[in-house]
Design a protein around this motif. Structure first.
Motif, PDB file in Angstrom:
ATOM      1  N   HIS A  14       0.849  -1.193   0.000  1.00 25.97           N
ATOM      2  CA  HIS A  14       0.000   0.000   0.000  1.00 25.97           C
ATOM      3  C   HIS A  14       0.885   1.245   0.000  1.00 25.97           C
ATOM      4  O   HIS A  14       1.864   1.272   0.726  1.00 25.97           O
ATOM      5  CB  HIS A  14      -0.904  -0.016   1.248  1.00 25.97           C
TER       6      HIS A  14
ATOM      7  N   GLU B 250      -1.194  -1.406  -5.440  1.00 29.55           N
ATOM      8  CA  GLU B 250      -1.871  -2.694  -5.339  1.00 29.55           C
ATOM      9  C   GLU B 250      -0.827  -3.799  -5.229  1.00 29.55           C
ATOM     10  O   GLU B 250       0.194  -3.772  -5.909  1.00 29.55           O
ATOM     11  CB  GLU B 250      -2.765  -2.943  -6.557  1.00 29.55           C
TER      12      GLU B 250
ATOM     13  N   CYS C 199      -0.079  -8.042  -5.450  1.00 27.25           N
ATOM     14  CA  CYS C 199      -0.631  -9.175  -6.195  1.00 27.25           C
ATOM     15  C   CYS C 199       0.232 -10.405  -5.973  1.00 27.25           C
ATOM     16  O   CYS C 199       1.400 -10.309  -5.613  1.00 27.25           O
ATOM     17  CB  CYS C 199      -0.736  -8.862  -7.683  1.00 27.25           C
TER      18      CYS C 199
ATOM     19  N   TYR D 252      -3.090  -3.567 -11.233  1.00 29.16           N
ATOM     20  CA  TYR D 252      -1.973  -4.482 -11.013  1.00 29.16           C
ATOM     21  C   TYR D 252      -1.707  -5.253 -12.297  1.00 29.16           C
ATOM     22  O   TYR D 252      -2.590  -5.453 -13.123  1.00 29.16           O
ATOM     23  CB  TYR D 252      -2.228  -5.455  -9.848  1.00 29.16           C
TER      24      TYR D 252
ATOM     25  N   HIS E  44      -5.093 -10.012  -5.279  1.00 34.19           N
ATOM     26  CA  HIS E  44      -4.554  -8.658  -5.375  1.00 34.19           C
ATOM     27  C   HIS E  44      -5.334  -7.758  -4.429  1.00 34.19           C
ATOM     28  O   HIS E  44      -6.337  -8.170  -3.857  1.00 34.19           O
ATOM     29  CB  HIS E  44      -4.541  -8.139  -6.820  1.00 34.19           C
ATOM     30  N   SER E  45      -4.825  -6.557  -4.267  1.00 31.35           N
ATOM     31  CA  SER E  45      -5.479  -5.621  -3.354  1.00 31.35           C
ATOM     32  C   SER E  45      -6.069  -4.458  -4.126  1.00 31.35           C
ATOM     33  O   SER E  45      -5.654  -4.150  -5.241  1.00 31.35           O
ATOM     34  CB  SER E  45      -4.482  -5.105  -2.307  1.00 31.35           C
ATOM     35  N   HIS E  46      -7.077  -3.861  -3.525  1.00 30.84           N
ATOM     36  CA  HIS E  46      -7.625  -2.586  -3.976  1.00 30.84           C
ATOM     37  C   HIS E  46      -7.305  -1.583  -2.885  1.00 30.84           C
ATOM     38  O   HIS E  46      -7.568  -1.850  -1.712  1.00 30.84           O
ATOM     39  CB  HIS E  46      -9.133  -2.677  -4.194  1.00 30.84           C
ATOM     40  N   THR E  47      -6.755  -0.461  -3.277  1.00 27.75           N
ATOM     41  CA  THR E  47      -6.267   0.491  -2.271  1.00 27.75           C
ATOM     42  C   THR E  47      -7.250   1.621  -1.952  1.00 27.75           C
ATOM     43  O   THR E  47      -7.096   2.280  -0.942  1.00 27.75           O
ATOM     44  CB  THR E  47      -4.935   1.111  -2.725  1.00 27.75           C
TER      45      THR E  47
ATOM     46  N   SER F 182      -9.080  -5.311   0.411  1.00 29.35           N
ATOM     47  CA  SER F 182      -9.149  -3.856   0.312  1.00 29.35           C
ATOM     48  C   SER F 182      -8.399  -3.227   1.468  1.00 29.35           C
ATOM     49  O   SER F 182      -8.610  -3.582   2.625  1.00 29.35           O
ATOM     50  CB  SER F 182     -10.601  -3.372   0.326  1.00 29.35           C
TER      51      SER F 182
END
Length: 140
Positions: free
Chosen positions: A20, A23, A25, A53, A79-82, A107
Motif C-alpha cells: 500500500h 496494489e 498481487c 496491477y 490482489h489488493s484494492h487500495t 481492500s
C-alpha cells in the motif's frame, strides 16, 4: 467456498499492507487437482500503481514453469484494492483466465465501516462474478 489457513490469510493481508498505496498481487499454489492453497507466492506489481496491477510477463512465465515442475496450479490469485471495496473491477474480470482459481481481493481502504481490511473471494468464469464464502482454519 474457499478454505484457507490463518497463516496464508495473514500473509496475503500483510503483503497488501506492505505494498500500500500500490496494489499488491500474487498467487497461492497447491497440488494439481486438490483445490487446496498451500504455497504463498507474492509477486511484484509490474504496474506499480494504486489503481491497477499487472504481473511481470517474465515473472509469470517463470512462475508457470515452476508450477509445472512441482505439479502445482494456482489455487488463489490475489490482489489488493487500495481505494475501493474488495470487488473485481471490469479490468480484473477481463484478466481472469484461470477458471479453477479463487480470486481473492483485499481492500486496504475503509469503504464500509467494518474495518480497514476486507478479505473476499470470488469465482470468475466467462465474465460472471460469484462471491463465495471464505473459511479460515488453523490447519488442513
Amino acid at each position: 467456498m474457499l478454505t484457507i489457513t490463518q497463516a496464508l490469510h495473514d500473509q496475503i493481508v500483510a503483503h497488501a499492507r506492505e505494498d500500500h498505496p500500490d496494489e499488491a498481487c500474487g498467487v497461492v499454489a497447491g497440488p494439481v487437482g486438490s483445490g487446496r492453497p498451500e504455497r504463498f507466492i507474492p509477486m511484484l506489481n509490474a504496474a506499480r500503481s494504486p489503481t491497477f496491477y499487472e504481473f511481470d510477463s517474465q515473472d509469470l512465465l517463470k512462475l508457470y514453469r515452476e508450477l509445472d515442475d512441482r505439479d502445482e496450479e494456482p489455487v488463489i490469485i490475489y490482489h489488493s484494492h487500495t481505494a475501493t471495496e474488495a470487488y473485481p473491477s471490469r479490468t480484473d474480470i477481463s484478466y481472469a483466465n484461470e477458471p479453477g482459481a479463487h480470486y481473492v481481493l483485499v481492500s486496504t481502504a475503509d469503504t464500509d465501516g467494518v474495518g480497514e481490511f476486507q478479505f473476499r473471494s470470488f469465482r470468475i468464469l466467462e465474465g460472471e462474478v460469484t462471491e463465495e464464502e471464505v473459511k479460515v482454519v488453523e490447519a488442513y
